[in-house]
Design an enzyme around this catalytic site. Structure first.
Site, PDB file in Angstrom:
ATOM      1  N   LYS A 238     -24.484 -38.053  14.965  1.00 26.57           N
ATOM      2  CA  LYS A 238     -23.485 -37.338  14.150  1.00 26.57           C
ATOM      3  C   LYS A 238     -22.072 -37.834  14.426  1.00 26.57           C
ATOM      4  CE  LYS A 238     -26.279 -33.268  15.000  1.00 26.57           C
ATOM      5  NZ  LYS A 238     -26.254 -32.025  15.786  1.00 26.57           N
TER       6      LYS A 238
ATOM      7  N   HIS B 148     -27.641 -53.223  36.490  1.00 28.59           N
ATOM      8  CA  HIS B 148     -28.784 -52.317  36.669  1.00 28.59           C
ATOM      9  C   HIS B 148     -28.894 -52.104  38.182  1.00 28.59           C
ATOM     10  CE1 HIS B 148     -32.495 -50.310  36.232  1.00 28.59           C
ATOM     11  NE2 HIS B 148     -33.120 -51.108  35.372  1.00 28.59           N
TER      12      HIS B 148
END
Ligand code: CP
Length: 289
Positions: free
Chosen positions: A80, A129
């Protein structure tokens, strides 16, 4: 041990690394439930099998609870138009710690900046990572019995490979590590990593001779060519480079170990029975770690 969010591997110092190794050894023997009543949010904007499920399993084993959104890119309010910062400020009200994987480099850092609770970077685009690097180093320590004075050969996509980048940052903290990088020219390790290694006096070289690099290594760290990060057509050009087959395994030293952050696709072509029985194949023990 003071560490709020864990965003980059270089945040850890040597004492913290060994503290965590000792903690991991302790946890292997069985755990109490120290995280009872704590909630972990896993927020993954990119696919994952190992990282997400291992964090969730760890939280459950430690007595805590997990909340999550299936594929945050599609099913969170990012669709949204909600900003990552707002999403973070909301989730921080519902949980005690957030583990995030995002397609954009720097996303986890942005979140940590506004979050009231710790954020763990479970992979940010082609950035880092760090939890993978920690388990990789722990695997090296368990398999070789040391994290100093050894040669490691990194193979594959070293440009987009965030696990390689994070592990290099950790390796820079230890003496006598020699790194050999083997990749197609278009996927060579980036300059920032080379500069970091130079600054920390880590010996490294870039090689194209796969056989030689395999034979010299104590640790061989294979990686996947990451199609999802490449330009159109790039993957087809590089996918057949540097495949580990049975004939290459004969070059690998007896005491050496083969690691891979997984998932593996075409870069390892070994018979299942060899993967199951050859002690040099360490990637499933790595997953367990
Ligand atoms: N090693 C790793 O990050 O695997 P996943 O992408 O499955 O989490």
């Amino acid at each position: 041990m003071k560490l709020h969010s864990f965003i980059e591997a270089q945040q850890l110092d040597v004492a913290q690394i060994f503290f965590l190794f000792a903690k991991a050894e302790e946890l292997r023997k069985g755990v109490e439930k120290p995280l009872k009543n704590k909630i972990l949010t896993t927020l993954f904007y990119e696919p994952s099998t190992r990282t997400r499920l291992s964090f969730e399993a760890a939280m459950l084993r430690l007595g805590g609870t997990v909340i999550s959104t299936e594929n945050a890119k599609e099913f969170s309010s990012a669709v949204k138009g909600e900003s990552l910062e707002d999403t973070t400020r909301v989730i921080a009200k519902y949980s005690d710690i957030i583990v995030v994987r995002h397609f954009e480099e720097g996303a986890a850092k942005k979140m940590a900046f506004v979050s009231d609770v710790p954020v763990i970077n479970a992979g940010d685009g082609a950035g880092q990572h760090p939890s993978q690097a920690l388990l990789d180093l722990y695997t090296i320590w368990r398999e070789l019995g040391r994290v100093e004075h050894f040669t490691i050969t990194f193979v594959g996509d070293l440009k987009y490979g965030r696990t390689v980048r994070s592990l290099c940052y950790l390796l820079g903290k230890f003496h006598g590590v020699k790194i050999i990088f083997v990749s197609p020219a278009s996927l060579a390790v980036k300059e920032d990593i080379k500069e970091y290694l130079e600054k920390h006096h880590v010996s490294f070289e870039e090689q194209t001779d796969f056989s030689k690099a395999l034979a010299q290594a104590d640790i061989i760290y294979m990686t996947r060519m990451q199609k999802e990060r490449m330009h159109e057509g790039e993957y087809e050009l590089v996918k057949s480079n540097y495949i580990l087959r049975l004939e290459n395994l004969f070059l690998v030293q007896k005491h050496a170990r083969i690691l891979h952050p997984l998932p593996k696709i075409e870069e390892i072509e070994l018979p299942l029975e060899v993967e199951q029985s050859d002690p040099r194949i360490a990637y499933f023990r790595q997953v367990e770690n």
